[in-house]
Design a protein around this motif. Structure first.
Motif, short mmCIF file in Angstrom:
data_model
loop_
_atom_site.label_atom_id
_atom_site.label_comp_id
_atom_site.label_asym_id
_atom_site.label_seq_id
_atom_site.Cartn_x
_atom_site.Cartn_y
_atom_site.Cartn_z
N PHE A 176 0.83 -48.85 3.93
CA PHE A 176 0.55 -48.51 5.32
C PHE A 176 -0.19 -47.18 5.45
N CYS A 177 -0.13 -46.32 4.43
CA CYS A 177 -0.93 -45.08 4.43
C CYS A 177 -2.41 -45.37 4.36
N VAL A 178 -2.79 -46.34 3.55
CA VAL A 178 -4.21 -46.60 3.36
C VAL A 178 -4.77 -47.58 4.38
N LEU A 179 -3.93 -48.21 5.17
CA LEU A 179 -4.41 -49.19 6.15
C LEU A 179 -5.40 -48.58 7.16
N PRO A 180 -5.13 -47.40 7.74
CA PRO A 180 -6.14 -46.82 8.65
C PRO A 180 -7.44 -46.47 7.93
N MET A 191 -8.30 -56.97 17.16
CA MET A 191 -7.44 -56.34 16.17
C MET A 191 -6.66 -55.16 16.75
N VAL A 192 -7.22 -54.50 17.78
CA VAL A 192 -6.47 -53.45 18.47
C VAL A 192 -5.18 -54.05 19.03
N VAL A 193 -5.32 -55.19 19.67
CA VAL A 193 -4.16 -55.86 20.27
C VAL A 193 -3.16 -56.25 19.18
N GLY A 194 -3.65 -56.83 18.09
CA GLY A 194 -2.76 -57.25 17.00
C GLY A 194 -2.04 -56.09 16.34
N ALA A 195 -2.77 -55.03 16.03
CA ALA A 195 -2.15 -53.87 15.37
C ALA A 195 -1.19 -53.16 16.32
N ALA A 229 2.73 -52.57 15.80
CA ALA A 229 3.27 -51.21 15.88
C ALA A 229 4.44 -51.15 16.86
N MET A 230 4.28 -51.79 18.01
CA MET A 230 5.38 -51.80 19.00
C MET A 230 6.61 -52.51 18.45
N THR A 231 6.39 -53.62 17.77
CA THR A 231 7.51 -54.38 17.22
C THR A 231 8.24 -53.57 16.15
N GLY A 236 3.94 -45.66 12.93
CA GLY A 236 2.92 -44.65 13.18
C GLY A 236 1.59 -45.00 12.51
N CYS A 237 1.66 -45.49 11.27
CA CYS A 237 0.44 -45.90 10.58
C CYS A 237 -0.21 -47.10 11.27
N LEU A 238 0.61 -48.00 11.80
CA LEU A 238 0.06 -49.14 12.52
C LEU A 238 -0.60 -48.70 13.83
N TRP A 239 0.01 -47.72 14.53
CA TRP A 239 -0.62 -47.18 15.74
C TRP A 239 -1.95 -46.53 15.39
N LEU A 240 -1.98 -45.81 14.29
CA LEU A 240 -3.22 -45.17 13.87
C LEU A 240 -4.28 -46.22 13.52
N THR A 241 -3.85 -47.30 12.91
CA THR A 241 -4.77 -48.40 12.60
C THR A 241 -5.30 -49.04 13.89
N ALA A 242 -4.43 -49.24 14.88
CA ALA A 242 -4.87 -49.80 16.16
C ALA A 242 -5.89 -48.88 16.81
N PHE A 243 -5.64 -47.57 16.78
CA PHE A 243 -6.58 -46.61 17.35
C PHE A 243 -7.90 -46.65 16.59
N THR A 244 -7.84 -46.80 15.29
CA THR A 244 -9.06 -46.88 14.48
C THR A 244 -9.87 -48.11 14.87
#
Length: 182
Positions: free
Chosen positions: A68-72, A106-110, A114-116, A147-155
């Motif tokens: 999850f660190c490298v996902l964003p 993908m924003v919606v999916g990530a 993240a919320m879940t 947090g990493c998933l939220w960062l991915t969604a923002f990315t």
């Protein structure tokens, strides 16, 4: 481009670069620690009949953190696995539209993931859930993943909003470099 916008763009790029280096180094540290722990566990198990207690548990935690660190970073550099068999058949405008829609989807999916995970982390914190052998609180790990998933969604959001002209130019240069290296 006017001066304030240029300053904001530079600030954004510098901040993103610092965050990317931080996440990449954290992932590299996790990988090194996993290798060291595995080595010590194997040596201890077979030479001294003393395995490291909870080593599998620690490796599982570090593996999740590393992924999850490298996902964003993977998302920002657009290095996901992709099959482009029909890419050359699509007009450039259609590819750009497809990519924007893909990024926004993908924003919606990530964000949903993240919320879940965040809700699961809150529940784990409420119930004070810990790992089986080492009694490590699981909520901290889950909050980190969220947090990493939220960062991915923002990315993905940033990729969906910014001009794809830059992305296509970088992608073409990357493909040319890859072809040369082969």
């Amino acid at each position: 481009m006017n001066r304030p916008a240029s300053l904001a763009a530079r600030l954004w790029c510098n901040s993103a670069a610092v965050l990317q280096r931080l996440l990449d180094r954290l992932a590299a540290l996790m990988l090194i620690l996993m290798m060291l722990l595995t080595t010590v566990d194997v040596v201890g198990r077979y030479l001294f009949n003393r395995p490291v207690t909870g080593s599998a548990e620690l490796i599982e935690i570090m593996l999740a953190a590393m992924i999850f660190c490298v996902l964003p970073t993977i998302t920002w550099q657009q290095e996901h696995v992709a099959v482009d068999l029909t890419e050359h058949l699509l007009p450039r405008r259609l590819r750009q539209l497809r990519d924007r829609l893909y990024h926004l989807l993908m924003v919606v999916g990530a964000a949903y993931m993240a919320m879940t995970v965040w809700k699961l982390a809150e529940r784990a914190a409420r119930y004070e859930t810990v790992t089986e052998y080492l009694a490590i609180p699981t909520s901290g790990i889950m909050f980190f993943i969220a947090g990493c998933l939220w960062l991915t969604a923002f990315t993905f959001l940033v990729l969906g909003v910014i001009s794809t002209r830059v992305a296509y130019t970088g992608q073409q240069q990357g493909n040319q470099r890859e072809a040369v290296s082969l």
